[in-house]
Design a protein around this motif. Sequence first.
Motif, PDB file in Angstrom:
ATOM      1  N   ILE A   1       0.850  -1.188   0.000  1.00 16.16           N
ATOM      2  CA  ILE A   1       0.000   0.000   0.000  1.00 16.16           C
ATOM      3  C   ILE A   1       0.887   1.240   0.000  1.00 16.16           C
ATOM      4  O   ILE A   1       1.848   1.320   0.756  1.00 16.16           O
ATOM      5  N   ASP A   2       0.555   2.229  -0.833  1.00 17.76           N
ATOM      6  CA  ASP A   2       1.239   3.521  -0.829  1.00 17.76           C
ATOM      7  C   ASP A   2       0.335   4.557  -0.168  1.00 17.76           C
ATOM      8  O   ASP A   2      -0.855   4.673  -0.503  1.00 17.76           O
ATOM      9  N   LEU A   3       0.907   5.343   0.764  1.00 18.60           N
ATOM     10  CA  LEU A   3       0.141   6.364   1.484  1.00 18.60           C
ATOM     11  C   LEU A   3       0.876   7.696   1.454  1.00 18.60           C
ATOM     12  O   LEU A   3       2.103   7.732   1.528  1.00 18.60           O
ATOM     13  N   GLN A   4       0.117   8.772   1.385  1.00 20.61           N
ATOM     14  CA  GLN A   4       0.708  10.104   1.417  1.00 20.61           C
ATOM     15  C   GLN A   4       0.807  10.602   2.861  1.00 20.61           C
ATOM     16  O   GLN A   4      -0.152  10.488   3.631  1.00 20.61           O
ATOM     17  N   PHE A   5       1.951  11.160   3.202  1.00 19.77           N
ATOM     18  CA  PHE A   5       2.174  11.718   4.533  1.00 19.77           C
ATOM     19  C   PHE A   5       1.110  12.755   4.877  1.00 19.77           C
ATOM     20  O   PHE A   5       0.573  12.782   5.994  1.00 19.77           O
ATOM     21  N   GLU A   6       0.782  13.609   3.908  1.00 16.76           N
ATOM     22  CA  GLU A   6      -0.188  14.672   4.156  1.00 16.76           C
ATOM     23  C   GLU A   6      -1.564  14.096   4.483  1.00 16.76           C
ATOM     24  O   GLU A   6      -2.294  14.644   5.321  1.00 16.76           O
ATOM     25  N   ASP A   7      -1.928  12.979   3.838  1.00 17.28           N
ATOM     26  CA  ASP A   7      -3.213  12.342   4.138  1.00 17.28           C
ATOM     27  C   ASP A   7      -3.224  11.803   5.562  1.00 17.28           C
ATOM     28  O   ASP A   7      -4.234  11.893   6.263  1.00 17.28           O
ATOM     29  N   PHE A   8      -2.103  11.238   5.986  1.00 20.64           N
ATOM     30  CA  PHE A   8      -2.016  10.693   7.334  1.00 20.64           C
ATOM     31  C   PHE A   8      -2.097  11.799   8.384  1.00 20.64           C
ATOM     32  O   PHE A   8      -2.767  11.658   9.407  1.00 20.64           O
ATOM     33  N   VAL A   9      -1.424  12.920   8.138  1.00 22.29           N
ATOM     34  CA  VAL A   9      -1.470  14.048   9.078  1.00 22.29           C
ATOM     35  C   VAL A   9      -2.891  14.597   9.179  1.00 22.29           C
ATOM     36  O   VAL A   9      -3.377  14.911  10.264  1.00 22.29           O
ATOM     37  N   ARG A  10      -3.568  14.683   8.047  1.00 23.74           N
ATOM     38  CA  ARG A  10      -4.910  15.246   8.003  1.00 23.74           C
ATOM     39  C   ARG A  10      -5.952  14.333   8.656  1.00 23.74           C
ATOM     40  O   ARG A  10      -6.830  14.788   9.381  1.00 23.74           O
ATOM     41  N   ASP A  11      -5.835  13.018   8.430  1.00 22.30           N
ATOM     42  CA  ASP A  11      -6.855  12.090   8.931  1.00 22.30           C
ATOM     43  C   ASP A  11      -6.207  10.754   9.266  1.00 22.30           C
ATOM     44  O   ASP A  11      -6.354   9.774   8.532  1.00 22.30           O
ATOM     45  N   PRO A  12      -5.489  10.677  10.384  1.00 24.11           N
ATOM     46  CA  PRO A  12      -4.750   9.445  10.699  1.00 24.11           C
ATOM     47  C   PRO A  12      -5.640   8.219  10.834  1.00 24.11           C
ATOM     48  O   PRO A  12      -5.295   7.141  10.331  1.00 24.11           O
ATOM     49  N   LEU A  13      -6.781   8.353  11.475  1.00 29.10           N
ATOM     50  CA  LEU A  13      -7.663   7.197  11.627  1.00 29.10           C
ATOM     51  C   LEU A  13      -8.283   6.787  10.299  1.00 29.10           C
ATOM     52  O   LEU A  13      -8.505   5.592  10.052  1.00 29.10           O
ATOM     53  N   GLY A  14      -8.555   7.765   9.446  1.00 33.43           N
ATOM     54  CA  GLY A  14      -9.069   7.432   8.120  1.00 33.43           C
ATOM     55  C   GLY A  14      -8.062   6.624   7.325  1.00 33.43           C
ATOM     56  O   GLY A  14      -8.418   5.664   6.623  1.00 33.43           O
ATOM     57  N   VAL A  15      -6.783   6.977   7.447  1.00 33.42           N
ATOM     58  CA  VAL A  15      -5.717   6.224   6.766  1.00 33.42           C
ATOM     59  C   VAL A  15      -5.623   4.821   7.350  1.00 33.42           C
ATOM     60  O   VAL A  15      -5.475   3.835   6.608  1.00 33.42           O
ATOM     61  N   VAL A  16      -5.710   4.695   8.671  1.00 29.32           N
ATOM     62  CA  VAL A  16      -5.666   3.373   9.304  1.00 29.32           C
ATOM     63  C   VAL A  16      -6.818   2.503   8.796  1.00 29.32           C
ATOM     64  O   VAL A  16      -6.626   1.328   8.461  1.00 29.32           O
ATOM     65  N   ARG A  17      -8.011   3.065   8.721  1.00 30.76           N
ATOM     66  CA  ARG A  17      -9.166   2.291   8.234  1.00 30.76           C
ATOM     67  C   ARG A  17      -8.939   1.818   6.802  1.00 30.76           C
ATOM     68  O   ARG A  17      -9.320   0.696   6.446  1.00 30.76           O
ATOM     69  N   SER A  18      -8.305   2.663   5.970  1.00 33.01           N
ATOM     70  CA  SER A  18      -8.055   2.271   4.582  1.00 33.01           C
ATOM     71  C   SER A  18      -7.058   1.111   4.514  1.00 33.01           C
ATOM     72  O   SER A  18      -7.178   0.236   3.647  1.00 33.01           O
ATOM     73  N   ILE A  19      -6.088   1.069   5.420  1.00 34.62           N
ATOM     74  CA  ILE A  19      -5.131  -0.041   5.471  1.00 34.62           C
ATOM     75  C   ILE A  19      -5.861  -1.340   5.801  1.00 34.62           C
ATOM     76  O   ILE A  19      -5.654  -2.378   5.158  1.00 34.62           O
ATOM     77  N   TYR A  20      -6.728  -1.279   6.793  1.00 37.11           N
ATOM     78  CA  TYR A  20      -7.452  -2.482   7.216  1.00 37.11           C
ATOM     79  C   TYR A  20      -8.376  -2.978   6.109  1.00 37.11           C
ATOM     80  O   TYR A  20      -8.482  -4.192   5.872  1.00 37.11           O
ATOM     81  N   ARG A  21      -9.047  -2.046   5.429  1.00 33.83           N
ATOM     82  CA  ARG A  21      -9.934  -2.458   4.334  1.00 33.83           C
ATOM     83  C   ARG A  21      -9.137  -3.141   3.232  1.00 33.83           C
ATOM     84  O   ARG A  21      -9.550  -4.181   2.701  1.00 33.83           O
ATOM     85  N   ARG A  22      -8.004  -2.563   2.873  1.00 34.08           N
ATOM     86  CA  ARG A  22      -7.199  -3.098   1.771  1.00 34.08           C
ATOM     87  C   ARG A  22      -6.719  -4.519   2.070  1.00 34.08           C
ATOM     88  O   ARG A  22      -6.721  -5.389   1.186  1.00 34.08           O
ATOM     89  N   PHE A  23      -6.323  -4.788   3.319  1.00 35.25           N
ATOM     90  CA  PHE A  23      -5.784  -6.096   3.656  1.00 35.25           C
ATOM     91  C   PHE A  23      -6.827  -7.050   4.221  1.00 35.25           C
ATOM     92  O   PHE A  23      -6.510  -8.177   4.603  1.00 35.25           O
ATOM     93  N   GLY A  24      -8.085  -6.602   4.275  1.00 34.98           N
ATOM     94  CA  GLY A  24      -9.160  -7.475   4.729  1.00 34.98           C
ATOM     95  C   GLY A  24      -9.133  -7.756   6.220  1.00 34.98           C
ATOM     96  O   GLY A  24      -9.568  -8.826   6.668  1.00 34.98           O
ATOM     97  N   TRP A  25      -8.662  -6.805   7.007  1.00 34.35           N
ATOM     98  CA  TRP A  25      -8.601  -6.971   8.459  1.00 34.35           C
ATOM     99  C   TRP A  25      -9.751  -6.217   9.120  1.00 34.35           C
ATOM    100  O   TRP A  25     -10.298  -5.264   8.560  1.00 34.35           O
TER     101      TRP A  25
END
Length: 419
Positions: free
Chosen positions: A336-360
Motif C-alpha cells: 500500500i502507498d500512502l501520502q504523509f499529508e493524508d495521514f497528518v490530516r486524517d490518521p484514523l481514516g488512513v488506518v481504516r483504509s489499510i485495514y480495508r485493503r488487507f481485509g482486516w
Amino acid sequence: MYESSLAIKRSGILKTLNRAGFLANSLGIRLFELDQNKILQHAARVAGFEFRDEPMEQGLARLITSIRSDARLNTVGKLALKRNIQRAADHRFLVERSLAENPSIRRSAIRTPLFVIGMPRTGTSILQALLYRDPAHRSPLSWECLMPHPAPQPDNYADDPRVKRIQSEFSQLFTLVPDFRKKHYMEADSPQECVGITALNFTSFQYLTQCFIPAYHEWFANQADQVANLRWHKSFLQFLQSGGVSTERWLLKSPVHLCRLRALFEVYPDARIVMTHRHPASIVPSVASLLTSIRSLYSDHEDSARTARENLQIWSSYFNRFVEDKSLLGKDDQIIDLQFEDFVRDPLGVVRSIYRRFGWELGDVAEQNMQEFLLQEQKDKHGRHEYSLEQFGLSEQDVADCFRVYLDFLDERTTADAA
C-alpha cells in the motif's frame, strides 16, 4: 571546535570528560578501544555459550574498522558506542543459546507480518505506534531490542525491570540531546524499528545514526548478506514470542527495508507492506536535523552539511532500488502507498483504509485505543521541529536532481489519484 551549526550544547561534565579523553589520547592512552575478539569473548563468558556466525562477525569487523577510520569519536562517544556494541553482542549470544537449547523456537510461525517501510520522517514511527494500539498487533519494543534475554513473559510484560532501566537510559539521552524528543518519538516501551533487531547482527543502519561511518555503509548497502540479516530478524521475533507474549500478527517498521525488498519477501513471502510518501525536500533536512543532533553527542566533528548530502544520496539510492525490486517481484497486491499529508490530516481514516485493503477488522477497542493515543501524542507535544534545506546548504534543485526517480513516482501517483 564544532563544524556543525546544529551541534548540541554540552554540559560541563561532558566537556570535562571529552577533554580528559583528548588529553589521555595525546599521551598515548587509548580509552574505550574496540577489539572484536575481546567483545566476542566477553559475550561468550556472559552467555556461557560459544557461538560463531560469519555474517555477524563480518558485520562487527566492518563496523569496528569504519569507526576507527571514519567516526572521529569523542570520549563520551567511544564509551557509549563500546557499551552499546558489547551489550548487543552479549544479548545476541544469550538469544542464540536459547535457540540452541530449544530448536523448536525456530519452527514457530510468523504469519502475514505488517511492515511500515516508508522514507524516514514520513510519519512511519507515529503510524507504527498508532497501529500498535490494536491488540491484534505485536511489535518489538525498544527495551526488548536492547535487552531481549530472557524472552518476555506475559505476567510481568508491562512492568519488567528492563523497562525502567532502558527508560532511565533514554532520559539521559533526552537530557544530553535536549531537542531529540521534538524530532523523534521514542520511549522504552514504544515500538522499535527493525534496525534495533539487526543491530544484534551488526548489520544495521542504527550505527549510521550514531556516527559518520561511510565505509561501513558502503558494505552494508552493497555487499552485506541481507537475506541472512533478515533470517536473523525472523529468529529474533520467534525468540521474543517464545516467552508467551504473542498475538495475531507482528507489526514492524524500518525505512531501511527500501533497499532490501527482495530479501524481505524471500524471508517473509506473505508480508504486508505499507509505504508512506512525502516530498524529499522535507525528508532530507528533517533526517539531517535529527542525525546531526544524535551524532553531535558522539563526535565533536559532526558536519551537518555533510550529513545532509550523505542522506540525500542514501535515500534516493534506496528508493531507486525499491522501484527496481518492486517491478520484479509482482507483489503489488501486498503493498500500500500512502501520502504523509493524508495521514497528518486524517490518521484514523488512513488506518481504516489499510485495514480495508488487507481485509482486516478494526475492532472498537483498537479504534478507541488509537483515538486516545492521538490525543496523548499530539503533534509538537515536545516542541516544534523546524528545519530547511538552506540550513544544510542544499537547494530544491539538489533534491530534484538526486530524487528524479522518486519525484516521477510521486507525480504518477498524484495523476492517478486525480483521475
